[in-house]
Design an enzyme around this catalytic site. Structure first.
Site, PDB file in Angstrom:
ATOM      1  N   GLU A 401       0.738  -1.323   0.127  1.00 13.20           N
ATOM      2  CA  GLU A 401       0.111  -0.024  -0.042  1.00 13.20           C
ATOM      3  C   GLU A 401       0.950   1.362   0.121  1.00 13.20           C
ATOM      4  O   GLU A 401       0.636   2.239  -0.771  1.00 13.20           O
ATOM      5  CB  GLU A 401      -0.918   0.008   1.293  1.00 13.20           C
ATOM      6  CG  GLU A 401      -2.299  -0.872   1.154  1.00 13.20           C
ATOM      7  CD  GLU A 401      -1.991  -2.479   1.238  1.00 13.20           C
ATOM      8  OE1 GLU A 401      -0.733  -2.965   1.709  1.00 13.20           O
ATOM      9  OE2 GLU A 401      -2.880  -3.096   1.203  1.00 13.20           O
ATOM     10  N   HIS A 468     -11.873  -5.017   8.966  1.00 15.22           N
ATOM     11  CA  HIS A 468     -12.564  -4.803   7.736  1.00 15.22           C
ATOM     12  C   HIS A 468     -13.888  -3.974   7.779  1.00 15.22           C
ATOM     13  O   HIS A 468     -14.761  -4.183   6.959  1.00 15.22           O
ATOM     14  CB  HIS A 468     -12.996  -6.336   7.091  1.00 15.22           C
ATOM     15  CG  HIS A 468     -11.993  -7.037   6.739  1.00 15.22           C
ATOM     16  ND1 HIS A 468     -10.975  -7.575   7.487  1.00 15.22           N
ATOM     17  CD2 HIS A 468     -11.548  -7.280   5.579  1.00 15.22           C
ATOM     18  CE1 HIS A 468     -10.147  -8.162   6.854  1.00 15.22           C
ATOM     19  NE2 HIS A 468     -10.161  -7.925   5.830  1.00 15.22           N
TER      20      HIS A 468
END
Ligand SMILES: Cc1ncc(C[n+]2csc(CCOP(=O)(O)OP(=O)(O)O)c2C)c(N)n1
Length: 662
Positions: A401, A468
């Site tokens: 990322e 999440h």
């Protein structure tokens, strides 16, 4: 020290000498000025000049370099006028950063030099992005990133080399191995025998060279550059060198054994090269003296101009205005024609359409993310795009990322637009530094924009547990330089995403996962923008105002439907940074009772900020304290009953009652 002249002409050798000498002489002068208190801090590159100079001389002037704090030679070899550099170091208005940055933390688009941030490692992934731009545009160029031996321990080093390896990018990573981090010797920094060994692990070639030998550096980088361009591959170059002074002047050198200074004094890059040129009869004692005098005169006259710098008078308006880059074209915003109808689409389709049409509109738009190509992304938002627009523009990324955010910035520096899909908003934590410290600050610091959109599938309600489901928008709202957009309807999802992509600034685009397939609404088929920074009045009502965004808009609307006796005014913020204060004021004025509703947790959530603003600016309209309805101050639990209890909506009725009964 062995010099190999090869076919280099006397003129080339002298040019190398002059470029090598200048940063040394400037530094010697700066050390005097530092002692006199005329500059504040100095990171010395004395002993390491052959690397900056040799590398820069081997490149074309329009090939981007990502230097660090010991690379004065990059700046001088790119012919940045010393008087302006000096103004920069004094923090003057007419330096390279309007007095906003210190030492070497600045860049110049004109000189293709990207300013570092203090964190060192992030420079490397920016080079990946620039190299990707070169590759996509078919330019015969390389990008170069510098790192110290200490910086190679950062995850950024690993991610940048990995991405460059996987994507076959023409980028040269230059390690300046000077034996020490701040005070930490390399024996406490890494366990491999030499850093160049790491190249193999990333599938790239590497070489270790004498970083004090300017000819070796210059000649190697020229060859490596040809290799990178011809083979479209990265390369790792480890330059062995030594820092003859402390980490910075105040930190001293006590931690370095004295004999090392004696040893490396013998290997001084300038003295050795000078001796070689004398021996080759390229220079004489006299010409050396002339060159040194020329340098000295240049330095003195440039300093003279440099002292004559404009003092900084703080101008708040200018400070705030420079946070963002402004678009070249004024956008045309969507206007509904009365009587027009549009096909019903789901929230997810609004996003898909916005992306698809943006790809058609901008052939310089690159999409990057994990599994976004053939697989279509974790939520299938990019499904079909790779077939239509090809692998070059729709790129699967390694799980890196941080490097991908950095690469997005590098693309932007070469005039590309980048959209990165965070697989889940939660994972932005591993790219946080690049977002917060590079994307957000770069325009304010030295005028480079970051034309980057990061799509953030966010939110809970789907039983996905603590990693999440998070709502992390408030982290970014607290960071000047970013824009934070958070649509709640399909039409807004499309129009705001198009606007985000057109916007030259970094935009965090939050998409609530629970809305993807549960919400539908009319979406015009045309390509259109909805203005960033403008809230939407969902419905009017005189009893209380709910100010909210994202899933909260649907909770509020449902609540109003379930309580028809209550006239609820609902404002959908749509953008959280910058906030639409006039719409917030109108909402407070409309009912005098304000409820702030968000899925994010209570403490430090954006509701607190808006409540404070309303308290300061709308006090006279209020009939009750502003109430916040937010999620519990805990991580988001997995079990569906626990998650329901966590969620703000489980306390919505209670909060409304409290407000109405005040
Ligand atoms: C992420 C981060 N951690 C720590 C520091 C503090 N720091 C600044 S320079 C430095 C040493 C860097 O060593 P190296 O990469 O070998 O480069 P050198 O200074 O020797 O040229 C440290 C620890 C920092 N700037 N950034």
């Amino acid at each position: 020290m062995q010099f190999h002249r090869k076919n280099y002409s006397g003129e080339e050798l002298i040019s190398l000498y002059k470029n090598l000498l200048l940063p040394r002489m400037i530094e010697e002068k700066m050390l005097v000025l530092l002692r006199q208190g005329k500059i504040s801090k100095w990171f010395s590159g004395i002993g390491q000049e052959a690397i900056s100079t040799g590398v820069t001389m081997a490149l074309q002037p329009d090939e981007w370099i990502m230097p660090l704090h010991r690379n004065l030679g990059v700046f001088t070899t790119r012919k940045m006028p010393l008087n302006k550099l000096f103004k920069q170091w004094q923090g003057s208005k007419d330096g390279y950063s309007k007095g906003r940055e210190r030492s070497f933390h600045f860049g110049s688009k004109e000189h293709h030099i990207c300013g570092m941030i203090s964190h060192l490692g992030p420079q490397m992934a920016i080079a990946d992005g620039v190299a990707l731009a070169y590759k996509l545009s078919g330019s015969d160029k390389v990008a170069v990133a510098f790192t110290g031996d200490g910086g190679t321990s950062e995850g950024d080093f690993h991610e940048a080399l990995n991405v460059a390896g996987v994507w076959d990018l023409p980028v040269i990573f230059v390690i300046e191995n000077n034996g020490y981090g701040l005070s930490t010797p390399v024996s406490e920094q890494y366990r491999c025998f030499s850093l160049v060994e790491k190249a193999r692990g990333y599938g790239m070639e590497g070489i270790q060279i004498d970083g004090n030998n300017i000819l070796e550096v210059y000649d190697t980088i020229r060859g490596v550059k040809d290799y990178c361009i011809h083979n479209q591959k990265p390369y790792l170059v480890e330059c062995m060198t030594f820092r003859m002074r402390g980490h910075e002047e105040a930190s001293g050198t006590k931690y370095v054994p004295a004999h090392l200074f004696d040893l490396w004094q013998q290997k001084d890059p300038i003295k050795n090269y000078e001796d070689y040129l004398l021996q080759q009869e390229v220079l004489t004692e006299l010409t050396i003296m002339d060159i040194r005098n020329e340098c000295r005169e240049y330095i003195e006259s440039e300093l003279h101009t440099g002292y004559d710098s404009t003092p900084v008078i703080a101008d708040t308006e200018e400070e705030l205005e420079d946070i963002y880059a402004w678009p070249e074209k004024k956008p045309v915003y969507f206007q509904e024609t009365p009587g027009n109808t549009h096909p019903e689409k789901r929230f997810i389709d609004g996003i898909k359409e916005g992306l698809y049409q943006s790809m058609q509109q901008h052939d310089n738009l690159i999409l990057m993310g994990q599994d976004i190509a053939e697989y279509g992304g974790a939520f299938k938002i990019t499904e079909g795009l790779v077939e239509k627009f090809g692998k070059e523009r729709v790129r699967n990324t390694p799980i890196c990322e941080s490097a991908i955010v950095g690469a997005a910035l590098g693309l932007s520096m070469e005039g590309y637009k980048a959209m990165m899909e965070m697989q889940f908003a939660d994972f932005v934590t591993v790219g946080f530094n690049q977002v917060i410290n590079n994307l957000a600050k770069i325009h304010y610091r030295w005028g480079q924009n970051a034309d980057v959109v990061i799509r953030m599938p966010t939110g809970g309600g789907v039983g996905a547990g603590p990693f999440h489901s998070q709502s992390n928008e408030a982290w970014f709202v607290h960071t000047p330089g970013l824009k934070v957009v958070y649509p709640s309807t399909p039409i807004d999802a499309k129009g705001l995403l198009i606007a985000a992509i057109n916007d030259p600034n970094p935009v965090l685009f939050f998409e609530h996962k629970a809305l993807y397939r549960s919400i539908s609404g009319p979406v015009p088929e045309a390509y259109f923008e909805i203005e960033i920074g403008k809230a939407r009045l969902v419905q009017t009502g005189g009893d209380l105002s709910i100010i909210t965004y994202g899933a909260g808009v649907h909770w509020a609307t449902q609540y109003a439907k379930d309580h028809p006796k209550l006239a609820v005014y609902i404002l959908d913020l749509r953008t959280l940074l910058p906030l639409d204060y006039s719409a917030i004021k109108a909402a407070a004025q409309a009912t005098g009772k304000v409820l702030l509703l968000h899925e994010d947790t209570l403490t430090g959530g954006i509701g607190g900020e808006i409540a404070a603003w309303i308290g300061e600016h709308c006090f006279e309209f209020l009939d009750a304290p502003v109430i916040r309805c937010a999620s519990l101050d805990t991580p988001i639990p997995f079990n569906i009953e626990l998650e329901k209890n966590f969620m703000a909506y489980s306390r919505l009725h209670e909060c409304v009652e409290k407000l109405m009964n005040y």
